[in-house]
Design an enzyme around this catalytic site. Structure first.
Site, PDB file in Angstrom:
ATOM      1  N   GLY A   1       0.829  -1.215   0.000  1.00 56.79           N
ATOM      2  CA  GLY A   1       0.000   0.000   0.000  1.00 56.79           C
ATOM      3  C   GLY A   1       0.853   1.252   0.000  1.00 56.79           C
ATOM      4  O   GLY A   1       0.644   2.171   0.791  1.00 56.79           O
ATOM      5  N   ALA A   2       1.837   1.284  -0.936  1.00 57.85           N
ATOM      6  CA  ALA A   2       2.858   2.332  -0.870  1.00 57.85           C
ATOM      7  C   ALA A   2       2.582   3.550  -1.751  1.00 57.85           C
ATOM      8  O   ALA A   2       3.424   4.438  -1.842  1.00 57.85           O
ATOM      9  CB  ALA A   2       4.222   1.739  -1.225  1.00 57.85           C
TER      10      ALA A   2
ATOM     11  N   ARG B   1       0.148   5.908  -1.469  1.00 58.84           N
ATOM     12  CA  ARG B   1      -0.322   7.145  -0.807  1.00 58.84           C
ATOM     13  C   ARG B   1      -0.284   6.981   0.714  1.00 58.84           C
ATOM     14  O   ARG B   1      -0.015   5.886   1.221  1.00 58.84           O
ATOM     15  CB  ARG B   1      -1.721   7.533  -1.313  1.00 58.84           C
ATOM     16  CG  ARG B   1      -2.763   6.467  -1.107  1.00 58.84           C
ATOM     17  CD  ARG B   1      -4.020   6.761  -1.933  1.00 58.84           C
ATOM     18  NE  ARG B   1      -4.951   5.662  -1.821  1.00 58.84           N
ATOM     19  CZ  ARG B   1      -5.936   5.612  -0.924  1.00 58.84           C
ATOM     20  NH1 ARG B   1      -6.109   6.606  -0.094  1.00 58.84           N
ATOM     21  NH2 ARG B   1      -6.729   4.575  -0.874  1.00 58.84           N
TER      22      ARG B   1
ATOM     23  N   ASP C   1      -3.162  -7.217  -5.014  1.00 58.60           N
ATOM     24  CA  ASP C   1      -4.113  -7.007  -3.928  1.00 58.60           C
ATOM     25  C   ASP C   1      -3.662  -7.917  -2.791  1.00 58.60           C
ATOM     26  O   ASP C   1      -3.600  -9.145  -2.955  1.00 58.60           O
ATOM     27  CB  ASP C   1      -5.509  -7.401  -4.436  1.00 58.60           C
ATOM     28  CG  ASP C   1      -6.579  -7.256  -3.372  1.00 58.60           C
ATOM     29  OD1 ASP C   1      -6.251  -7.338  -2.164  1.00 58.60           O
ATOM     30  OD2 ASP C   1      -7.748  -7.086  -3.749  1.00 58.60           O
ATOM     31  N   VAL C   2      -3.348  -7.345  -1.632  1.00 57.01           N
ATOM     32  CA  VAL C   2      -2.772  -8.170  -0.558  1.00 57.01           C
ATOM     33  C   VAL C   2      -3.732  -9.246  -0.041  1.00 57.01           C
ATOM     34  O   VAL C   2      -3.301 -10.237   0.542  1.00 57.01           O
ATOM     35  CB  VAL C   2      -2.245  -7.325   0.638  1.00 57.01           C
ATOM     36  CG1 VAL C   2      -1.087  -6.431   0.222  1.00 57.01           C
ATOM     37  CG2 VAL C   2      -3.360  -6.521   1.298  1.00 57.01           C
TER      38      VAL C   2
ATOM     39  N   TYR D   1     -12.533  -3.276  11.934  1.00 59.99           N
ATOM     40  CA  TYR D   1     -11.175  -2.714  11.852  1.00 59.99           C
ATOM     41  C   TYR D   1     -10.374  -3.031  13.123  1.00 59.99           C
ATOM     42  O   TYR D   1      -9.219  -3.465  13.060  1.00 59.99           O
ATOM     43  CB  TYR D   1     -11.298  -1.204  11.640  1.00 59.99           C
ATOM     44  CG  TYR D   1      -9.996  -0.464  11.469  1.00 59.99           C
ATOM     45  CD1 TYR D   1      -9.283  -0.542  10.266  1.00 59.99           C
ATOM     46  CD2 TYR D   1      -9.478   0.342  12.484  1.00 59.99           C
ATOM     47  CE1 TYR D   1      -8.093   0.160  10.100  1.00 59.99           C
ATOM     48  CE2 TYR D   1      -8.297   1.049  12.325  1.00 59.99           C
ATOM     49  CZ  TYR D   1      -7.608   0.955  11.130  1.00 59.99           C
ATOM     50  OH  TYR D   1      -6.430   1.651  10.965  1.00 59.99           O
TER      51      TYR D   1
HETATM   52  P1  NAP Z   1      -4.829   5.346   3.089  1.00 55.92           P
HETATM   53  O1  NAP Z   1      -4.366   6.750   2.879  1.00 55.92           O
HETATM   54  O2  NAP Z   1      -6.258   5.005   2.929  1.00 55.92           O
HETATM   55  O3  NAP Z   1      -3.929   4.380   2.193  1.00 55.92           O
HETATM   56  C1  NAP Z   1      -4.114   2.991   2.239  1.00 55.92           C
HETATM   57  C2  NAP Z   1      -3.151   2.320   1.307  1.00 55.92           C
HETATM   58  O4  NAP Z   1      -3.397   0.912   1.356  1.00 55.92           O
HETATM   59  C3  NAP Z   1      -3.352   2.752  -0.141  1.00 55.92           C
HETATM   60  O5  NAP Z   1      -2.105   2.791  -0.795  1.00 55.92           O
HETATM   61  C4  NAP Z   1      -4.213   1.618  -0.699  1.00 55.92           C
HETATM   62  O6  NAP Z   1      -4.094   1.423  -2.098  1.00 55.92           O
HETATM   63  C5  NAP Z   1      -3.620   0.434   0.029  1.00 55.92           C
HETATM   64  N1  NAP Z   1      -4.511  -0.719   0.015  1.00 55.92           N
HETATM   65  C6  NAP Z   1      -5.771  -0.809   0.492  1.00 55.92           C
HETATM   66  N2  NAP Z   1      -6.264  -2.033   0.268  1.00 55.92           N
HETATM   67  C7  NAP Z   1      -5.304  -2.747  -0.383  1.00 55.92           C
HETATM   68  C8  NAP Z   1      -5.206  -4.051  -0.891  1.00 55.92           C
HETATM   69  N3  NAP Z   1      -6.222  -4.913  -0.789  1.00 55.92           N
HETATM   70  N4  NAP Z   1      -4.054  -4.445  -1.484  1.00 55.92           N
HETATM   71  C9  NAP Z   1      -3.017  -3.589  -1.610  1.00 55.92           C
HETATM   72  N5  NAP Z   1      -3.057  -2.319  -1.164  1.00 55.92           N
HETATM   73  C10 NAP Z   1      -4.182  -1.905  -0.555  1.00 55.92           C
HETATM   74  O7  NAP Z   1      -4.488   4.871   4.580  1.00 55.92           O
HETATM   75  P2  NAP Z   1      -3.338   5.319   5.587  1.00 55.92           P
HETATM   76  O8  NAP Z   1      -3.951   6.241   6.561  1.00 55.92           O
HETATM   77  O9  NAP Z   1      -2.108   5.689   4.867  1.00 55.92           O
HETATM   78  O10 NAP Z   1      -3.134   3.932   6.353  1.00 55.92           O
HETATM   79  C11 NAP Z   1      -2.024   3.081   6.175  1.00 55.92           C
HETATM   80  C12 NAP Z   1      -2.038   2.037   7.272  1.00 55.92           C
HETATM   81  O11 NAP Z   1      -1.973   2.674   8.537  1.00 55.92           O
HETATM   82  C13 NAP Z   1      -3.306   1.179   7.286  1.00 55.92           C
HETATM   83  O12 NAP Z   1      -3.006  -0.137   7.626  1.00 55.92           O
HETATM   84  C14 NAP Z   1      -4.125   1.837   8.384  1.00 55.92           C
HETATM   85  O13 NAP Z   1      -5.045   0.937   8.948  1.00 55.92           O
HETATM   86  C15 NAP Z   1      -3.043   2.235   9.351  1.00 55.92           C
HETATM   87  N6  NAP Z   1      -3.438   3.299  10.274  1.00 55.92           N
HETATM   88  C16 NAP Z   1      -3.815   4.522   9.828  1.00 55.92           C
HETATM   89  C17 NAP Z   1      -4.195   5.493  10.741  1.00 55.92           C
HETATM   90  C18 NAP Z   1      -4.623   6.879  10.329  1.00 55.92           C
HETATM   91  O14 NAP Z   1      -5.065   7.634  11.207  1.00 55.92           O
HETATM   92  N7  NAP Z   1      -4.520   7.264   9.089  1.00 55.92           N
HETATM   93  C19 NAP Z   1      -4.197   5.195  12.104  1.00 55.92           C
HETATM   94  C20 NAP Z   1      -3.806   3.934  12.525  1.00 55.92           C
HETATM   95  C21 NAP Z   1      -3.426   2.993  11.600  1.00 55.92           C
HETATM   96  P3  NAP Z   1      -5.124   2.079  -3.157  1.00 55.92           P
HETATM   97  O15 NAP Z   1      -4.577   3.432  -3.444  1.00 55.92           O
HETATM   98  O16 NAP Z   1      -5.078   1.134  -4.290  1.00 55.92           O
HETATM   99  O17 NAP Z   1      -6.468   2.128  -2.470  1.00 55.92           O
END
Ligand code: NAP
Length: 244
Positions: A9-10, A12, A60-61, A152
Site C-alpha cells: 500500500g505504498a 499514498r 491485492d494483498v 477494523y
Molecule cells: P490510506 O491513505 O487510505 O492508504 C491505504 C493504502 O493501502 C493505499 O495505498 C491503498 O491502495 C492500500 N490498500 C488498500 N487495500 C489494499 C489491498 N487490498 N491491497 C493492496 N493495497 C491496498 O491509509 P493510511 O492512513 O495511509 O493507512 C495506512 C495504514 O496505517 C493502514 O493499515 C491503516 O489501517 C493504518 N493506520 C492509519 C491510521 C490513520 O489515522 N490514518 C491510524 C492507525 C493505523 P489504493 O490506493 O489502491 O487504495
C-alpha cells in the site's frame, strides 16, 4: 545488512511516506500497488530521486496468488527482501448493528489475511538469509477499541497477536517482528472525518495535534535499522500520547 524493503500500500498516505523515508535511508524499494494511477507514478519518481532502485509490484494483498507473484517478482529481480512493512489497510466503519457480513470479512481479508499472505511468502527468504525485519502497521484502535470499528479493531488486534507469535517463532533466525500502533494520522483515511470531529479528537490528544505520515515513517526507519537490533515482539504507539 542488505537493504531491500517491500512496503505494501505504498502509493499514498503512510505507506508512501514510509517508502520515501526508507529510500532516503538508502533502501531499494519494492512498492506494492493495486491500481496504475498518477499517485503510483509520482511516488515512484520521488523514490528514484533518492538515488535508489524502485520496483513497483502490483497485487491485492488479500489475494494469495497475487501476493505470491509479487514476492516472486522481487526475488527474481533482487534476490532478497530484508525489510517487510505490512501497511496496506482499509476501513468500512459501521455500528455492529448495521454491519453486513461482507463489511466484516472484507476488512479482515485486507488488514489481517493480507498481512499473513505477504509475510508467509516473504519469510522463507528471510529465514534462508538468517536476517530480516517485519514491521506491521496496526492501530491504537486494536488496543483500545472504537465504536463503529468492530471489524477494523478486530483486524488490528489480530495483527498484534500475529506480530508477537511470529516474533517468538523466528527470533532464533535473527528476524525481528514488531508492530506500530498509530493514533490519528492525517491521510485520506482520516480526511473523511468532518473538520469539527478532527478538531475534537486533536483537543483530546496530549500533544494537541493529529500525527503526520512522517511521524510513523520515522519509527519504521528506526525499527528497520541496526539501532533497534534488541527489539522484537513489541507494539510501539505513535499517537501523541492519546492512549497511555
Ligand atoms: P490510506 O491513505 O487510505 O492508504 C491505504 C493504502 O493501502 C493505499 O495505498 C491503498 O491502495 C492500500 N490498500 C488498500 N487495500 C489494499 C489491498 N487490498 N491491497 C493492496 N493495497 C491496498 O491509509 P493510511 O492512513 O495511509 O493507512 C495506512 C495504514 O496505517 C493502514 O493499515 C491503516 O489501517 C493504518 N493506520 C492509519 C491510521 C490513520 O489515522 N490514518 C491510524 C492507525 C493505523 P489504493 O490506493 O489502491 O487504495
Amino acid at each position: 545488512m542488505s537493504k531491500v524493503a517491500l512496503i505494501t500500500g505504498a502509493t499514498r498516505g503512510i505507506g508512501r511516506q514510509i517508502a520515501i523515508e526508507l529510500a532516503k535511508a538508502g533502501y531499494d524499494i519494492a512498492m506494492n500497488y493495486r491500481k496504475e494511477n498518477e499517485e503510483l507514478v509520482m511516488t515512484k519518481q520521488e523514490i528514484e530521486a533518492q538515488n535508489v532502485k524502485c520496483l513497483a509490484v502490483k497485487g491485492d494483498v488479500s489475494n494469495w496468488e497475487e501476493t505470491q507473484n509479487m514476492v516472486e517478482e522481487i526475488i527474481k529481480q533482487w534476490g532478497e527482501i530484508s525489510v517487510l512493512v505490512n501497511n496496506a489497510g482499509m476501513t468500512k466503519d459501521k455500528l455492529l448493528l448495521r454491519m453486513e457480513k461482507e463489511d466484516f470479512e472484507s476488512v479482515l481479508a485486507v488488514n489481517l489475511t493480507g498481512t499473513f499472505n505477504v509475510t508467509k511468502n516473504v519469510i522463507p527468504y528471510m529465514m534462508k538469509k538468517r536476517q530480516g525485519r517485519i514491521i506491521n502497521i496496526s492501530s491504537v484502535v486494536g488496543i483500545m477499541g472504537n465504536a463503529g470499528q468492530t471489524n477494523y479493531a478486530a483486524s488490528k488486534a489480530g495483527m498484534i497477536g500475529f506480530t508477537k507469535s511470529l516474533a517468538k517463532e523466528v527470533a532464533a533466525r535473527n528476524i525481528l517482528v514488531n508492530a506500530i500502533a498509530p493514533g490519528f494520522i492525517q491521510t485520506d483515511m482520516t480526511d473523511i472525518l468532518k473538520e469539527e470531529v478532527k478538531e475534537e479528537i486533536a483537543k483530546n490528544i496530549p500533544l494537541k495535534r493529529m500525527g503526520t505520515a512522517t511521524d510513523v515513517a520515522n519509527v519504521v526507519k528506526f525499527l528497520a535499522s541496526e539501532d533497534s537490533s534488541y527489539i522484537t515482539g513489541q507494539v510501539i504507539q505513535v499517537d501523541g500520547g492519546m492512549l497511555m
